[in-house]
Design a protein around this motif. Structure first.
Motif, PDB file in Angstrom:
ATOM      1  N   UNK A 112       0.872  -1.174   0.000  1.00 49.81           N
ATOM      2  CA  UNK A 112       0.000   0.000   0.000  1.00 49.81           C
ATOM      3  C   UNK A 112       0.911   1.226   0.000  1.00 49.81           C
ATOM      4  N   UNK A 113       1.143   1.778  -1.184  1.00 49.85           N
ATOM      5  CA  UNK A 113       2.018   2.930  -1.332  1.00 49.85           C
ATOM      6  C   UNK A 113       1.302   4.174  -0.807  1.00 49.85           C
ATOM      7  N   UNK A 114       2.010   5.085  -0.140  1.00 52.13           N
ATOM      8  CA  UNK A 114       1.362   6.305   0.361  1.00 52.13           C
ATOM      9  C   UNK A 114       0.609   7.051  -0.733  1.00 52.13           C
ATOM     10  N   UNK A 115      -0.549   7.597  -0.369  1.00 54.28           N
ATOM     11  CA  UNK A 115      -1.361   8.325  -1.355  1.00 54.28           C
ATOM     12  C   UNK A 115      -0.699   9.634  -1.772  1.00 54.28           C
ATOM     13  N   UNK A 116      -0.095  10.340  -0.813  1.00 55.04           N
ATOM     14  CA  UNK A 116       0.670  11.529  -1.156  1.00 55.04           C
ATOM     15  C   UNK A 116      -0.014  12.867  -0.954  1.00 55.04           C
TER      16      UNK A 116
END
Length: 270
Positions: A112-116
């Protein structure tokens, strides 16, 4: 051996456990990778999954935020959790399945990559800075560089729609987080560094639209159809010839109280 794997950002596994059950009863993947479970490990609905036939569960959760999980009908040989950017957010978990007819195990990475955040400037937005650093670490992470006959799968909500037709409007989203040039470049660099094959784009031409996410903000998501392809399935080169099918369950976006993401599934012959 037929093997199927699905990935789904569920946006709270406890809130949407009935939707997960509906999906599992209908599709019956061997493995389901979940993101944004928003659930500490001791509160994960294990009993429900076991009743559904998914007795093997690997967890990396936290209260209220993030969280990843892998549920499986097949036993794990091992599990692992990696920390990125020296941040203890629960954003990765991997499992290995013991080989049956080959010396090479099957390894699944769930991300789950950071949304940013909303501002695509790392100098002004710490969340965006974190996201870019996370993608850089994915590129440099040696375990994410499968070589030779290594059988690896990398899936998850990678929070980047890297190609022109992974979004509803390339021009209008160039300055919107998830499709900015710097994010796209960094995600593709991580993919290329690891030698990964993007299953969706191996099977569907770059000229065709593919979406896996539709915003809650749209009054009618079906009419607007302003989607993005944020959920990905990558396979190592050794698994490329094994892929038999790829599908996006678009209908799940229209279920009662849905996630804004839908399940994505790959089917392989191992």
């Amino acid at each position: 051996m037929r093997f199927s794997l699905s990935t789904w950002n569920i946006n709270s596994v406890r809130l949407r456990i009935d939707l997960v059950a509906k999906f599992l009863k209908s599709e019956r993947p061997d493995v389901l990778c979940l993101q944004e479970t928003k659930c500490p490990d001791d509160a994960f609905p294990l009993k429900r999954f076991k009743r559904l036939g998914y007795e093997h569960v690997a967890l990396n959760g936290q209260k209220g935020y993030h969280g990843v999980a892998i549920v499986s009908r097949l036993p794990f040989a091992s599990t692992d959790i990696r920390v990125f950017c020296e941040n203890l957010d629960s954003r990765h978990i991997s499992v290995a399945f013991a080989p049956e007819h080959t010396a090479s195990p099957l390894v699944v990475h769930n991300f789950y990559v950071p949304a940013g955040g909303d501002i695509p400037d790392p100098a002004l937005n710490p969340k965006f800075k974190h996201k870019l650093a996370f993608l850089d670490e994915m590129k440099s992470c040696e375990p994410l560089h499968p070589q030779g006959d290594a059988r690896h799968i990398l899936v998850g909500d990678l929070n980047v729609a890297p190609h022109e037709h992974d979004v509803w409007s390339h021009k209008q989203l160039l300055k919107v987080v998830s499709h900015t040039p710097v994010e796209c470049e960094k995600l593709l660099a991580a993919q290329h560094q690891g030698g990964w094959l993007d299953v969706a784009r191996e099977r569907i031409a770059l000229s065709e639209k593919i979406y896996t996410w539709w915003s809650y903000r749209a009054a009618d998501w079906t009419i607007a159809n302003r989607g993005r392809r944020l959920d990905h399935i990558w396979v190592s080169p050794a698994l490329g010839p094994c892929v038999q099918d790829y599908k996006v369950l678009r209908d799940a976006r229209g279920w009662d109280r849905p996630s804004d993401h839908v399940p994505v599934t790959v089917v392989m012959e191992l």
